[in-house]
Design a protein around this motif. Structure first.
Motif, PDB file in Angstrom:
ATOM      1  N   GLU A 177      11.293   1.936   7.473  1.00  0.00           N
ATOM      2  CA  GLU A 177      11.731   3.277   7.881  1.00  0.00           C
ATOM      3  C   GLU A 177      11.113   4.356   7.004  1.00  0.00           C
ATOM      4  N   LYS A 178      11.059   4.119   5.714  1.00  0.00           N
ATOM      5  CA  LYS A 178      10.468   5.094   4.791  1.00  0.00           C
ATOM      6  C   LYS A 178       8.979   5.274   5.066  1.00  0.00           C
ATOM      7  N   THR A 179       8.273   4.170   5.260  1.00  0.00           N
ATOM      8  CA  THR A 179       6.833   4.253   5.520  1.00  0.00           C
ATOM      9  C   THR A 179       6.560   4.957   6.841  1.00  0.00           C
ATOM     10  N   ALA A 180       7.354   4.656   7.873  1.00  0.00           N
ATOM     11  CA  ALA A 180       7.191   5.334   9.154  1.00  0.00           C
ATOM     12  C   ALA A 180       7.403   6.840   8.994  1.00  0.00           C
ATOM     13  N   TRP A 181       8.404   7.230   8.235  1.00  0.00           N
ATOM     14  CA  TRP A 181       8.672   8.652   7.995  1.00  0.00           C
ATOM     15  C   TRP A 181       7.489   9.316   7.291  1.00  0.00           C
ATOM     16  N   MET A 182       6.971   8.669   6.253  1.00  0.00           N
ATOM     17  CA  MET A 182       5.860   9.257   5.505  1.00  0.00           C
ATOM     18  C   MET A 182       4.630   9.407   6.395  1.00  0.00           C
ATOM     19  N   LEU A 183       4.337   8.396   7.180  1.00  0.00           N
ATOM     20  CA  LEU A 183       3.181   8.472   8.082  1.00  0.00           C
ATOM     21  C   LEU A 183       3.402   9.512   9.170  1.00  0.00           C
ATOM     22  N   ASP A 215      -4.897   8.534  15.355  1.00  0.00           N
ATOM     23  CA  ASP A 215      -4.435   7.364  16.109  1.00  0.00           C
ATOM     24  C   ASP A 215      -4.088   6.220  15.152  1.00  0.00           C
ATOM     25  N   MET A 216      -4.852   6.082  14.074  1.00  0.00           N
ATOM     26  CA  MET A 216      -4.511   5.070  13.073  1.00  0.00           C
ATOM     27  C   MET A 216      -3.101   5.314  12.537  1.00  0.00           C
ATOM     28  N   ASN A 261     -11.777   1.154   7.417  1.00  0.00           N
ATOM     29  CA  ASN A 261     -12.540   1.872   8.437  1.00  0.00           C
ATOM     30  C   ASN A 261     -12.186   3.347   8.598  1.00  0.00           C
ATOM     31  N   ILE A 262     -11.321   3.875   7.744  1.00  0.00           N
ATOM     32  CA  ILE A 262     -10.932   5.281   7.859  1.00  0.00           C
ATOM     33  C   ILE A 262     -12.134   6.190   7.600  1.00  0.00           C
ATOM     34  N   THR A 263     -12.242   7.253   8.390  1.00  0.00           N
ATOM     35  CA  THR A 263     -13.264   8.286   8.189  1.00  0.00           C
ATOM     36  C   THR A 263     -12.604   9.639   8.438  1.00  0.00           C
ATOM     37  N   GLY A 264     -13.293  10.669   8.088  1.00  0.00           N
ATOM     38  CA  GLY A 264     -12.813  12.011   8.396  1.00  0.00           C
ATOM     39  C   GLY A 264     -12.337  12.770   7.179  1.00  0.00           C
ATOM     40  N   PRO A 265     -11.765  13.957   7.438  1.00  0.00           N
ATOM     41  CA  PRO A 265     -11.418  14.870   6.354  1.00  0.00           C
ATOM     42  C   PRO A 265     -10.304  14.360   5.436  1.00  0.00           C
ATOM     43  N   HIS A 266      -9.533  13.380   5.891  1.00  0.00           N
ATOM     44  CA  HIS A 266      -8.429  12.851   5.088  1.00  0.00           C
ATOM     45  C   HIS A 266      -8.761  11.480   4.501  1.00  0.00           C
ATOM     46  N   VAL A 292       2.772   4.171  12.440  1.00  0.00           N
ATOM     47  CA  VAL A 292       4.156   4.613  12.644  1.00  0.00           C
ATOM     48  C   VAL A 292       4.829   3.677  13.644  1.00  0.00           C
ATOM     49  N   GLU A 293       4.183   3.458  14.791  1.00  0.00           N
ATOM     50  CA  GLU A 293       4.719   2.548  15.811  1.00  0.00           C
ATOM     51  C   GLU A 293       4.989   1.165  15.228  1.00  0.00           C
TER      52      GLU A 293
END
Length: 155
Positions: free
Chosen positions: A144-150, A101-102, A39-44, A107-108
């Motif tokens: 931890e790595k994924t949270a950092w990257m996000l 927000d996604m 469901n991602i949309t937008g410039p990224h 991250v959370e």
């Protein structure tokens, strides 16, 4: 045939409870990440669509690893949405938030899974369960790595 791996039944059951929470967090995070991928949309769009796919594939494999560790301890693994809903610390997203927000929710989620991992490590370590400590330490590092990257995307 009775299990005899050097960990007392009570300890295996307690470790299994903590691993079940980790499994629920992992599966809930998998579902959320996969939904955001769709469901991602937008410039990224392209970069996040691809990143989320990599992440949900990793979580899918991790869920299997955690569930199989639970079974190796001779404890039954949870496997239903209702069981996962009762065990997880990951909040459900009923809608489709914007990309920021996604990313923030993921991250959370990874941070919550890191907390859950740390608790499982403590319980397994106190029972002398090096196999679980090793596996969950790997999961902790990945969360931890994924949270950092996000998190880096939001700066």
């Amino acid at each position: 045939m009775a299990i005899s791996i050097g960990i007392a039944t009570k300890d295996r059951e307690q470790i299994g409870e903590h691993l079940s929470r980790l499994l629920a967090d992992t599966y809930s995070l998998y579902l959320k990440t996969h939904s955001f991928h769709w469901n991602i949309t937008g410039p990224h769009f392209n970069s996040l669509h691809t990143m989320f796919e990599t992440q949900y594939n990793e979580l899918w494999l991790a869920a299997d690893e955690v569930a199989e560790r639970i079974r190796a301890l001779d404890v039954f693994a949870p496997g239903s949405y209702s069981q996962f809903g009762k065990l997880t610390a990951i909040r459900e997203e009923p809608g489709v938030p914007d990309w920021k927000d996604m990313v923030g929710q993921l991250v959370e989620g990874h941070e919550m899974a890191a907390h859950t991992s740390r608790q499982a490590i403590k319980v397994a370590d106190s029972a002398g369960d090096e196999g679980t400590v090793d596996m969950v330490t790997g999961r902790l590092k990945e969360h931890e790595k994924t949270a950092w990257m996000l998190r880096s995307l939001l700066k």
